[in-house]
Design a protein around this motif. Structure first.
Motif, mmCIF file in Angstrom:
data_model
loop_
_atom_site.group_PDB
_atom_site.id
_atom_site.type_symbol
_atom_site.label_atom_id
_atom_site.label_comp_id
_atom_site.label_asym_id
_atom_site.label_seq_id
_atom_site.Cartn_x
_atom_site.Cartn_y
_atom_site.Cartn_z
ATOM 1 N N TYR A 34 11.812 88.755 3.377
ATOM 2 C CA TYR A 34 12.588 89.452 4.480
ATOM 3 C C TYR A 34 13.040 89.039 5.783
ATOM 4 N N CYS B 6 16.215 100.565 0.929
ATOM 5 C CA CYS B 6 15.206 100.694 1.931
ATOM 6 C C CYS B 6 15.743 101.834 3.159
ATOM 7 N N GLU B 7 16.386 101.419 4.279
ATOM 8 C CA GLU B 7 16.673 102.327 5.439
ATOM 9 C C GLU B 7 17.634 103.502 4.966
ATOM 10 N N LYS C 243 1.706 105.289 10.049
ATOM 11 C CA LYS C 243 3.092 105.576 9.833
ATOM 12 C C LYS C 243 3.254 105.906 8.120
ATOM 13 N N ALA D 265 19.024 98.488 8.515
ATOM 14 C CA ALA D 265 17.928 98.907 9.535
ATOM 15 C C ALA D 265 18.172 97.958 10.879
ATOM 16 N N PHE E 148 15.988 106.721 4.776
ATOM 17 C CA PHE E 148 15.816 107.329 6.063
ATOM 18 C C PHE E 148 16.959 107.780 6.760
ATOM 19 N N GLU F 123 19.176 94.069 11.469
ATOM 20 C CA GLU F 123 19.715 93.569 10.303
ATOM 21 C C GLU F 123 21.251 93.348 10.552
ATOM 22 N N GLU G 89 13.014 94.207 -0.932
ATOM 23 C CA GLU G 89 14.051 93.793 -0.319
ATOM 24 C C GLU G 89 14.173 92.405 -0.058
ATOM 25 N N LYS H 295 23.567 96.935 0.697
ATOM 26 C CA LYS H 295 23.152 97.886 1.333
ATOM 27 C C LYS H 295 24.219 98.742 2.532
ATOM 28 N N TYR I 54 13.728 95.786 13.696
ATOM 29 C CA TYR I 54 14.811 95.336 12.671
ATOM 30 C C TYR I 54 15.895 95.237 13.464
ATOM 31 N N GLY J 53 11.525 96.363 2.778
ATOM 32 C CA GLY J 53 11.117 95.595 3.781
ATOM 33 C C GLY J 53 10.463 96.206 4.708
ATOM 34 N N SER J 54 9.579 96.921 4.746
ATOM 35 C CA SER J 54 9.007 97.843 5.706
ATOM 36 C C SER J 54 7.621 97.542 6.107
ATOM 37 N N HIS J 55 7.351 97.391 7.467
ATOM 38 C CA HIS J 55 6.253 96.999 8.090
ATOM 39 C C HIS J 55 5.027 98.080 8.459
HETATM 40 N N1 GLN Z 1 13.974 97.118 5.962
HETATM 41 C C1 GLN Z 1 14.359 98.359 6.221
HETATM 42 O O1 GLN Z 1 15.536 99.075 5.972
HETATM 43 C C2 GLN Z 1 13.505 99.079 7.154
HETATM 44 C C3 GLN Z 1 13.579 100.405 7.050
HETATM 45 C C4 GLN Z 1 12.635 101.520 7.906
HETATM 46 N N2 GLN Z 1 12.634 101.319 9.232
HETATM 47 C C5 GLN Z 1 11.104 101.090 7.669
HETATM 48 O O2 GLN Z 1 10.299 100.590 8.349
HETATM 49 O O3 GLN Z 1 10.631 101.364 6.335
#
Ligand code: GLN
Ligand code: DND
Ligand code: ATP
Length: 722
Positions: free
Chosen positions: A50, A174-175, A207, A117, A178, A124, A44, A113, A122, A200-202
């Motif tokens: 990011y 990404c988000e 997790k 997030a 979920f 965004e 992303e 998108k 996040y 972009g996921s930390h």
């Molecule tokens: N950049 C996002 O959309 C993050 C999505 C989600 N919260 C994650 O940690 O993977």
């Protein structure tokens, strides 16, 4: 058979470093093409990085992203390969977070998108708008310089998919994966077989499982090839993006990239048969029924094939056993890799750590040791970038480079034991020295008593008062004052040594000071403001003491630093008060709560959003087998009192690696006021009423609900009466 070769990647991008990012993108496409892939997915917002945050508000950021994309499209990178490239795009007056889909030097479609997030780390929505016109694609006029260079005026923009002659491919950003109603469900019913998810996921401890469950779930019952790409590394902030780019087919992982690595580019390739997707879909009656009455999603037609037909040169990727790291490995490798990125990008020549011989600073020392081991290993594996960075940071000359982690540590890592009359127990001093020897750091042993007594003399000259410890008959104020002087002097000395020791040793540059306070101390404020907890960066600031102790046991064996076992076994102490035959200072006694209790308290306000009253109710369930409600009430009130009087310390917390969902870090994660009424009169009165109701009957709250970490089950529905 419809055989397809796809490539996804982990990229170590750096926010706002367009050259670095563009090089990594080009390298990943070159490698994907080299492997014969016809789809390449990147993470992303990969062109900008990011974590640009408010830089996204600058028009320059978006303009530079277009310039970089133009460079990619003018070369041969996209010839014969569908490339999904992440970047911000301004349409009219709104800014969108997009996957730009390019093929044969043209932009085929831009997918903004739709679900951003916007929780936890996040935000965004501060920089981007969600795309809401789900029912049709609109025409997007390309910026004039791009349009001219590509001889392409406009491109379809919005929610939809690309229909190739032999398959359909769509982005899910990404988000969106979920979200309660993820787009992939509807896209699958529309015949999309390949999903490209740019992330972009930390990293957060434990997790990865959640993420993989979502990816596997997306294709398990409805079929599909799910490609996942993520950033990897520190892109300029507290987060470590933990890669794990992968490809999943019909719910089974067939290719998985690394979670932690020092590499700038890692390409993950999978070879799949799309007939396996259509075959699965054809066998599920409910899929067929729902597909026959689906809501139509718009598409863009491309008259090219992506697949090969059956041939024996093509082998299929088989399902893999998913690779999970243990939490101890996550603590070693996540912060270790984050420190390496920070070091090489900051221009510093190394780290300096005040090493007390206690669990926290020893964990940090072990993580730096682990970083040195990773660097040496990566160089031995032939990584030229890591080698070049290590030669520069370690100031090697004459074709030399690191081949031994202890030798490398000696160059880039100072540890300093700063004993005072209270901390000069031979045990802690020796623990610090032994560990430093095992890691290889350049170790110093300093006595700070003369500096402390100089300050005390100054104070006496100024006020006529001589301070005494409590054990010597002094008041609480004197006792704290005496402790805080030692603690703060250590911080001043640490910064002085970090900036001047390199000069003394004829080395260029400066060293970064590492902090080592842990998340539990942060929560209850058991640290001196602006002491050694104030450093440049802290790799363990959001890790709990419990996890650090597990890590120390693991590291004693797996990193080869055996003295960590003794360090783990010693009771935690601040060593700021004099040790007497009838008095020694222990953290848990000082705090009036155990580290185990703190781990429980930590989760309730942040993860389960409990205020004092629902925390009390939940703990009555959890601890009811052993404590009465009034005992629980005393504990809850004690925690909230210290939490609130010390919250101001979180505003100046050293920037820490984010590893825990209950981190109290005030600047980017856990946003709360820092001036409280620490008596909590309304909330504590409510707790007292409940105690009266239940203690009166002497009801024991037996049958702790849930087991395990015990906080989730009841807390999530917080408010239910016991
Ligand atoms: N950049 C996002 O959309 C993050 C999505 C989600 N919260 C994650 O940690 O993977
Ligand atoms: N509401 C508020 N908003 C903003 N600032 C506020 C404030 N209230 C106090 N302050 C400021 O904070 C100061 C008090 O905080 P601080 O100076 O930290 O001092 P304090 O919190 O009183 O004491 C430090 C505590 O940490 C313990 N400790 C344990 C282990 C190790 C170490 C260590 O350092 O190695 C320390 C130590 O035993 C003691 O209990 C006040 O003097 C004032 O300057
Ligand atoms: N004698 C010492 N020499 C060097 N540094 C020290 C010493 N005492 C404390 N420090 C530094 O100050 C930090 C905070 O001190 P504190 O007593 O709160 O330790 P802690 O958080 O329990 O950590 P540790 O477990 O490393 O002792 C330590 O992590 C360490 O970096």
């Amino acid at each position: 058979m419809r055989l397809l070769k796809v490539a996804t990647c982990n990229l170590n991008q750096w926010a706002m470093d367009f050259d670095c990012n563009l090089n990594n993108i080009k390298e990943s496409i070159t490698r994907a093409k080299g492997a014969g892939a016809v789809i390449r997915l990147g993470p992303e917002l990969e062109i900008t990085g990011y974590g640009c945050e408010d830089h996204f508000l600058e028009l320059d950021t978006v303009t530079h992203a277009w310039e970089c994309l133009k460079e990619i499209l003018l070369g041969d990178w996209t010839d014969g390969i569908l490339c999904s490239i992440g970047m911000p795009v301004i349409k009219g007056s709104e800014r969108y977070n997009c996957q730009v889909l390019c093929f044969n030097r043209k932009i085929i479609m831009i997918r903004p998108k739709m679900w951003l997030a916007n929780d936890g780390n996040y935000r965004e929505l501060r920089w981007f708008t969600t795309w809401k016109q789900k029912d049709h694609l609109v025409d997007f006029q390309l910026p004039p310089e791009i349009s001219e260079a590509l001889s392409q005026k406009s491109v379809p923009f919005g929610y939809g998919y690309i229909q190739f002659l032999d398959t359909a491919v769509a982005a899910e950003v990404c988000e969106e994966l979920f979200a309660p109603m993820p787009p992939h469900a509807e896209l699958a019913l529309n015949g999309v077989e390949v999903f490209m998810n740019a992330n972009g996921s930390h990293h957060q401890l434990r997790k990865l499982d959640l993420r993989l469950h979502a990816i596997i779930g997306a294709t398990h019952t409805r079929g599909g090839v799910y490609m996942y790409s993520n950033h990897q590394g520190c892109d300029g902030g507290r987060l470590y993006f933990d890669g794990c780019s992968c490809v999943v087919v019909n719910g089974e992982v067939v290719a998985q990239g690394s979670q932690f690595s020092l590499k700038d580019v890692e390409v993950v390739v999978a070879q799949v048969d799309l007939d396996a997707v259509s075959s699965l879909r054809g066998s599920i009656s409910s899929f067929q029924e729902q597909a026959s009455c689906k809501t139509r999603v718009s598409s863009v037609a491309v008259s090219s094939n992506l697949c090969q037909s059956f041939n024996l040169k093509f082998s299929l990727s088989s399902p893999l056993k998913i690779m999970y790291h243990s939490p101890e490995e996550e603590i070693a490798f996540g912060p270790g890799c984050w420190l390496w990125d920070y070091l090489r990008r900051s221009g510093a020549s190394g780290f300096l750590l005040p090493l007390s011989g206690g669990a926290d600073s020893s964990s940090v020392a072990a993580i730096v040791g682990c970083m040195c081991q990773l660097v040496v290993k990566e160089i031995a594996n032939g990584d030229e970038q890591v080698k070049a960075d290590a030669i520069r940071i370690g100031n090697y000359s004459d074709q030399q480079f690191p081949t031994d982690s202890k030798e490398f540590a000696k160059r880039i890592f100072y540890t300093v034991y700063m004993g005072s009359e209270n901390s000069s127990s031979e045990a802690t001093r020796m623990r610090a020295k032994t560990l430093a020897d095992e890691i290889g750091s350049w170790h110093l042993d300093v006595c700070i008593d003369s500096v402390v007594s100089a300050l005390l003399s100054l104070f006496q000259a100024l006020t006529g008062k001589r301070l005494r410890y409590k054990v010597d008959g002094g008041s609480n104020i004197e006792n704290l004052g005496l402790q805080n002087i030692q603690a703060r002097i250590r911080m001043v000395l640490a910064f002085m040594l970090a900036s001047l020791l390199p000069w003394v040793h004829n080395k260029p540059g400066f060293y970064l000071v590492l902090g080592s306070s842990n998340v539990d101390e942060g929560l209850c404020g058991y640290l001196t403001k602006y002491d050694c907890s104030s450093a440049d960066i802290n790799p363990v600031g959001s890790i709990s003491k419990q996890d650090l102790r597990m890590f120390l046991q693991w590291a004693a064996i797996n990193l080869g630093y055996s003295s960590l076992a003794d360090i783990e076994a010693a009771p935690p102490t601040a060593e700021l008060e004099p040790i007497r035959s009838n008095h020694s200072q222990l953290d848990e006694v000082d705090m009036g709560m155990t580290y185990e209790e703190l781990s429980v308290y930590g989760g309730l306000p942040k993860i389960f959003r409990c205020g004092p009253v629902s925390m009390f109710k939940n703990l009555c369930y959890r601890w009811g087998a052993t404590l009465t409600p009034s005992e629980v009430a005393v504990k809850v009130k004690h925690f909230f009192k210290y939490y609130s009087i010390n919250r101001h310390k979180m505003t100046v917390l050293t920037p820490s690696y984010h590893a825990e969902s209950y981190s109290p870090e005030d600047n980017r994660f856990d946003h709360r006021q820092f001036l409280y009424n620490s008596r909590w009169p309304y909330q504590f009165r409510k707790i007292d009423q409940l105690v009266k109701e239940f203690d009166g009957d002497k009801v024991a709250f037996k049958g702790s609900v849930g087991g395990g970490n015990g906080m989730g089950v009841v807390a999530a529905s917080s408010g239910g009466d016991p």
